[in-house]
Enzyme design. Structure first.
Site, PDB file in Angstrom:
ATOM      1  CB  SER A  66     -12.243   0.960  16.052  1.00 32.59           C
ATOM      2  OG  SER A  66     -12.971   0.492  14.947  1.00 32.59           O
TER       3      SER A  66
ATOM      4  CE  LYS B 115      -3.579 -14.103   1.213  1.00 33.55           C
ATOM      5  NZ  LYS B 115      -3.446 -15.498   0.853  1.00 33.55           N
TER       6      LYS B 115
ATOM      7  N   GLY C 290       0.960   1.041   7.960  1.00 36.15           N
ATOM      8  CA  GLY C 290      -0.158   1.520   7.144  1.00 36.15           C
ATOM      9  C   GLY C 290      -1.334   0.560   7.228  1.00 36.15           C
ATOM     10  CG  ASP C 291      -2.825  -0.881   4.489  1.00 33.76           C
ATOM     11  OD1 ASP C 291      -3.301   0.032   3.805  1.00 33.76           O
ATOM     12  OD2 ASP C 291      -1.856  -1.572   4.127  1.00 33.76           O
TER      13      ASP C 291
ATOM     14  CG  ASN D 115       1.621   6.691  -1.439  1.00 36.94           C
ATOM     15  OD1 ASN D 115       0.964   7.691  -1.229  1.00 36.94           O
ATOM     16  ND2 ASN D 115       2.800   6.491  -0.908  1.00 36.94           N
ATOM     17  CB  ALA D 116      -2.923   7.302   1.076  1.00 35.63           C
ATOM     18  N   GLY D 117      -4.793   4.875   0.637  1.00 35.50           N
ATOM     19  CA  GLY D 117      -6.137   4.418   0.277  1.00 35.50           C
ATOM     20  C   GLY D 117      -7.028   4.477   1.495  1.00 35.50           C
ATOM     21  CG  HIS D 118      -7.491   7.207   3.952  1.00 38.10           C
ATOM     22  ND1 HIS D 118      -7.157   8.429   4.465  1.00 38.10           N
ATOM     23  CD2 HIS D 118      -6.445   6.405   4.220  1.00 38.10           C
ATOM     24  CE1 HIS D 118      -5.958   8.375   5.006  1.00 38.10           C
ATOM     25  NE2 HIS D 118      -5.508   7.149   4.856  1.00 38.10           N
TER      26      HIS D 118
ATOM     27  CD  GLN E 145       1.782   6.547   2.464  1.00 36.99           C
ATOM     28  OE1 GLN E 145       2.338   7.586   2.757  1.00 36.99           O
ATOM     29  NE2 GLN E 145       0.848   6.505   1.534  1.00 36.99           N
TER      30      GLN E 145
ATOM     31  CE  LYS F  16      -3.162   6.038   7.766  1.00 36.62           C
ATOM     32  NZ  LYS F  16      -2.535   4.728   7.742  1.00 36.62           N
TER      33      LYS F  16
HETATM   34  P1  IMP Z   1       5.452   3.686  -2.344  1.00 37.69           P
HETATM   35  O1  IMP Z   1       4.906   4.577  -1.278  1.00 37.69           O
HETATM   36  O2  IMP Z   1       4.489   3.433  -3.471  1.00 37.69           O
HETATM   37  O3  IMP Z   1       6.803   4.109  -2.829  1.00 37.69           O
HETATM   38  O4  IMP Z   1       5.680   2.235  -1.680  1.00 37.69           O
HETATM   39  C1  IMP Z   1       6.692   2.004  -0.705  1.00 37.69           C
HETATM   40  C2  IMP Z   1       6.207   1.034   0.368  1.00 37.69           C
HETATM   41  O5  IMP Z   1       5.152   1.650   1.111  1.00 37.69           O
HETATM   42  C3  IMP Z   1       5.634  -0.275  -0.169  1.00 37.69           C
HETATM   43  O6  IMP Z   1       5.914  -1.307   0.746  1.00 37.69           O
HETATM   44  C4  IMP Z   1       4.128  -0.014  -0.180  1.00 37.69           C
HETATM   45  O7  IMP Z   1       3.385  -1.211  -0.108  1.00 37.69           O
HETATM   46  C5  IMP Z   1       3.990   0.822   1.071  1.00 37.69           C
HETATM   47  N1  IMP Z   1       2.808   1.693   1.060  1.00 37.69           N
HETATM   48  C6  IMP Z   1       2.646   2.831   0.362  1.00 37.69           C
HETATM   49  N2  IMP Z   1       1.440   3.368   0.621  1.00 37.69           N
HETATM   50  C7  IMP Z   1       0.836   2.555   1.507  1.00 37.69           C
HETATM   51  C8  IMP Z   1      -0.426   2.607   2.195  1.00 37.69           C
HETATM   52  O8  IMP Z   1      -1.233   3.536   2.051  1.00 37.69           O
HETATM   53  N3  IMP Z   1      -0.674   1.571   3.037  1.00 37.69           N
HETATM   54  C9  IMP Z   1       0.224   0.580   3.261  1.00 37.69           C
HETATM   55  N4  IMP Z   1       1.404   0.507   2.654  1.00 37.69           N
HETATM   56  C10 IMP Z   1       1.722   1.488   1.794  1.00 37.69           C
END
Ligand code: IMP
Length: 430
Positions: free
Chosen positions: A413, A304, A12-13, A38-41, A224, A16
């Site tokens: 990129s 971090k 992830g990160d 849980n995603a962050g764009h 992710q 994207k």
């Molecule tokens: P959950 O998705 O909140 O259950 O987290 C499970 C694992 O996925 C953890 O290690 C989070 O840090 C990781 N995770 C969830 N969403 C992201 C994302 O968008 N980017 C990076 N790691 C993520």
């Protein structure tokens, strides 16, 4: 004309946001098919910065249809809040441009609480989750007791569904020594938020099939990364959904033939948030420097990120498990100025050399990376817009990555700016 699925090829990160934004400009429909808020764009369009967690990236552009598929777990409060925030930023959101699958599973307050409780360290293994309730909601989906979006449209039978859900959750809560939830509290929570989300509800499988037949370009936006996949990732340190490209079909209700070109996004180095194995992690000042230069802090949680060298063995594996046709390699500029750069090319496991990442948790923790060392480059790659702009050593680094992972770099990129991109192949052109 191909449809395109974008997936993270690491943890992830991978950056994207910029790539998905560029592709969404060419798409007619943008679909989220797994994960949740849980995603962050982060999208930078002109002088505006949009932060999205749940909504597909197409939503900030006019004349695009954004779709949240059945594979997503939907926190109705998060959806309502994100819509409100974007509306304040001047983005028009209505049923015209946003549809949500009627069979998407809902994330409720019981899920958020349970996620946080498990992460508090007092109960079970700490995963380092985002505490958004993602895991517990997927558990209820697989356990066949979840509340789904369509259930909000039928309040007369909602109480029974809540009772069934609480039979499970209250038993768990008693085990943890917590107060039980009352059905009324859940009912009130859901009935009050229902009018904010129901207007977007649709039979998404049918809508997408119609769009596909009408020749519309569909972009499937993964969240992710493939190494967080519940089957193929570093289990149990994973998210609770399938993040690999195959999920684009299941999570939106289309057949696998609809998916088209698979673009994997990989950073020129590696990062991870949360717990779990990370063979090429750096614990020294080089790791710190990568983190500072790369601004490696989470969009959603502000945490971090752990930083390390590019691990070609892992990405080669995700190229296979996601059927990646091409890679968008991001943040090459962060490696500018390093005297030496390393690439992980294999592992040593208990004295043996292996060329894959083993599936067992124990072995994943024991592998030691085997590195290939590269002389760095003194010139800058930042802002490069053609191969000719890149220092020769940087080109060599990219070419070696392609060789090791078994996939071509389709897009390179070189800064967060959208024009600072070197395009070898447009994924929509197949
Ligand atoms: P959950 O998705 O909140 O259950 O987290 C499970 C694992 O996925 C953890 O290690 C989070 O840090 C990781 N995770 C969830 N969403 C992201 C994302 O968008 N980017 C990076 N790691 C993520």
């Amino acid at each position: 004309m191909a449809n395109v699925v974008v997936v993270g090829a690491q943890w992830g990160d991978e950056g994207k946001g910029k790539i998905v934004d560029w592709l969404s400009e060419q798409a007619d429909v943008v679909v989220r098919f797994q994960g949740g808020h849980n995603a962050g764009h982060t999208l930078v369009i002109g002088d505006k910065v949009y932060k999205l967690s749940l909504l597909p990236s197409g939503v900030v552009r006019p004349n695009k249809l954004s779709v949240i598929g059945n594979g997503v777990v939907l926190d109705p409060h998060a959806l309502a809040a994100e819509v409100e925030r974007l509306t304040e930023q001047g983005v028009a959101i209505s049923r015209e441009n946003l549809r949500v699958a009627e069979n998407a599973t809902l994330i409720l307050s019981i899920h958020r609480e349970l996620d946080a409780l498990r992460e508090s360290g007092s109960a079970g293994t700490k995963i380092g989750t985002t505490k958004r309730g993602i895991g517990p909601a997927y558990e209820d989906k697989a356990g066949r007791r979840a509340i789904r979006l369509m259930d909000l449209a039928d309040l007369s039978s909602l109480r029974d569904k809540i009772d069934r859900l609480l039979t499970h959750h209250n038993a768990l809560r008693r085990g943890f020594g917590l107060d039980e939830f009352t059905p009324e509290a859940i009912y009130d929570e859901l009935s009050s938020v229902a009018p904010k989300v129901l207007p977007y509800m649709d039979a998404v499988w049918r809508l997408l099939d119609d769009e596909r037949r009408a020749g519309k370009r569909i972009l499937f936006e993964g969240a992710q990364g493939a190494l967080l996949d519940v089957d193929h990732g570093t289990y149990p340190f994973v998210t609770s959904s399938n993040t690999v490209a195959g999920q684009a079909a299941t999570g939106s209700g289309l057949g696998p033939g609809a998916v088209g070109y698979v673009l994997g996004i990989a950073k020129a180095y590696t990062t991870r948030v949360g717990e779990g194995p990370f063979p090429t992690e750096l614990f020294d000042e080089t790791g710190e420097l990568i983190g500072q230069k790369g601004k490696e802090f989470g969009v959603v949680t502000g945490r971090k990120r752990r930083c390390g060298w590019f691990d070609a063995t892992l990405v080669r594996q995700t190229v296979r498990t996601s059927g990646i046709d091409g890679i968008a390699l991001t943040k090459l500029d962060i490696l500018d100025g390093f005297e030496t750069i390393k690439i992980g090319v294999g592992y040593k496991l208990d004295g043996e050399v292996i060329d894959y990442f083993p599936a067992s948790q124990g072995a994943q923790g024991r592998v030691e990376p085997i590195y290939e060392e590269f002389e760095g480059w003194s010139g800058s790659t930042a802002g490069a817009r053609s191969w000719a702009d890149l220092p020769a050593q940087a080109v060599k680094y990219v070419r070696r990555i392609e060789e090791l992972i078994g996939a071509p770099v389709a897009v390179l990129s070189t800064s967060p700016e959208r024009d600072d991109t070197i395009l070898m192949k447009n994924p929509f052109e197949g």
